[in-house]
Design an enzyme around this catalytic site. Structure first.
Site, short mmCIF file in Angstrom:
data_model
loop_
_atom_site.label_atom_id
_atom_site.label_comp_id
_atom_site.label_asym_id
_atom_site.label_seq_id
_atom_site.Cartn_x
_atom_site.Cartn_y
_atom_site.Cartn_z
N HIS A 145 24.59 16.70 -32.25
CA HIS A 145 25.11 16.30 -30.94
C HIS A 145 26.63 16.27 -30.99
CE1 HIS A 145 24.76 12.48 -33.14
NE2 HIS A 145 25.47 11.86 -32.22
N HIS A 174 29.05 13.89 -30.55
CA HIS A 174 29.91 12.76 -30.90
C HIS A 174 30.87 13.11 -32.05
CE1 HIS A 174 27.13 9.54 -28.93
NE2 HIS A 174 27.89 10.17 -28.04
N ASP A 209 31.86 11.65 -34.70
CA ASP A 209 31.44 11.40 -36.07
C ASP A 209 30.28 12.32 -36.49
OD1 ASP A 209 29.67 10.02 -34.33
OD2 ASP A 209 29.12 8.59 -35.90
N HIS A 210 30.00 13.32 -35.67
CA HIS A 210 28.99 14.32 -36.00
C HIS A 210 29.51 15.75 -35.87
CE1 HIS A 210 25.43 11.66 -36.42
NE2 HIS A 210 26.26 10.85 -35.76
N HIS A 244 19.95 9.65 -27.03
CA HIS A 244 21.23 9.12 -27.52
C HIS A 244 22.36 9.85 -26.80
CE1 HIS A 244 24.07 7.42 -30.38
NE2 HIS A 244 24.49 8.63 -30.71
N ASP A 268 21.17 11.02 -34.76
CA ASP A 268 21.15 9.64 -34.30
C ASP A 268 19.97 9.34 -33.39
OD1 ASP A 268 23.47 9.22 -35.70
OD2 ASP A 268 24.75 8.88 -33.96
N HIS A 327 23.02 7.54 -40.40
CA HIS A 327 23.79 6.32 -40.65
C HIS A 327 23.02 5.35 -41.54
CE1 HIS A 327 27.02 6.93 -37.64
NE2 HIS A 327 26.09 7.56 -36.95
#
Length: 253
Positions: free
Chosen positions: A56, A58, A60-61, A113, A132, A170
């Site tokens: 996805h 975001h 942090d991805h 998400h 996530d 995570h």
């Protein structure tokens, strides 16, 4: 030949994943939480990166896409939403597949998400990278999707074979376990929570997990069984899930 998965910590609580197709020697990076850490692991392992598989958009991805592509020449593959922060070489969606050498990844729609979230499943090796959407004893917050979409996504993942190894992005398991114990008193959950707390005390990861373990202990997959406890008795399954998700969002333990 099998797929080899290398897991390592990134940022404060992310995991990085490198997957190597042993037949071809080609590797994929599943998401790019921290470019420096990923490039160091590739160099240490001596692996040749061919693909970046984004789940996805975001940061942090997908935030490390540009630096890793510049350093390795890897092709970036992911859902269309990733173009919000990074160009794609190939857009994929649920029902597509991606080849890494001789390893075939099925692309599974797993929105909720984020709206376009995807998971990648290697059936031959019984391995799933779920970003996530599904966590050990948890699931992702609904930042963009609705409960019915997320529930449908979780059911797609729950339909995978119980032995499937699940790599979630995570290390949230201890906090997830504390919440789970507040809504579920199943003996299997209590036993697992003890193991989780002990592992974290030792500094050990609680990822990966398995589909079977999550079906037995994860309150989000068990939501219909917990409906009365969360004030959703008699409601459709996705509404029971929504009640569990809302309880977790408000949980302070």
């Amino acid at each position: 030949m099998p797929l080899t998965v290398h897991q390592f910590p990134c940022l404060s609580d992310n995991y990085g994943f490198l997957a190597r197709d042993e037949a071809s020697g080609l590797a994929a990076c599943i998401d790019t939480p921290e470019a420096g850490a990923i490039l160091r692991e590739l160099d240490r392992l001596g692996w040749k990166l061919a693909l970046i598989l984004n789940t996805h958009w975001h940061p942090d991805h997908a935030g490390g896409n540009a630096d890793i592509k510049a350093a390795t020449g890897a092709s970036v593959v992911g859902p269309a939403e990733v173009t919000r922060i990074s160009p794609l070489d190939r857009e994929v969606r649920g029902g597509d597949h991606v080849m890494l050498g001789e390893t075939r990844f099925e692309v599974i729609e797993s929105g909720g998400h984020t709206l376009g979230h995807l998971a990648y499943y290697d059936a031959d090796d019984a391995v799933a990278f779920v970003g996530d959407t599904l966590f050990a004893l948890g699931c992702g917050r609904l930042f963009e999707g609705k409960p019915d979409q997320m529930w449908a996504s979780l059911q797609r993942l729950a339909a995978l074979p119980d032995e499937t190894t699940v790599y979630c992005a995570h290390e949230y398991t201890a906090s997830n376990a504390r919440f789970a114990l507040s809504v579920d008193d199943a003996p299997a959950l209590k036993a697992r929570a003890e193991q989780v707390f002990a592992a974290r005390e030792r500094g050990e990861p609680t990822v990966p997990t398995t589909i079977g373990l999550e079906k037995a202990t994860n309150p989000f997959l068990r939501a219909p069984l917990l409906a009365e406890r969360v004030g959703a008795a008699g409601r459709p399954d996705h509404e029971a899930f929504a009640a569990v998700r809302s309880a977790k969002d408000l949980f302070k333990g």
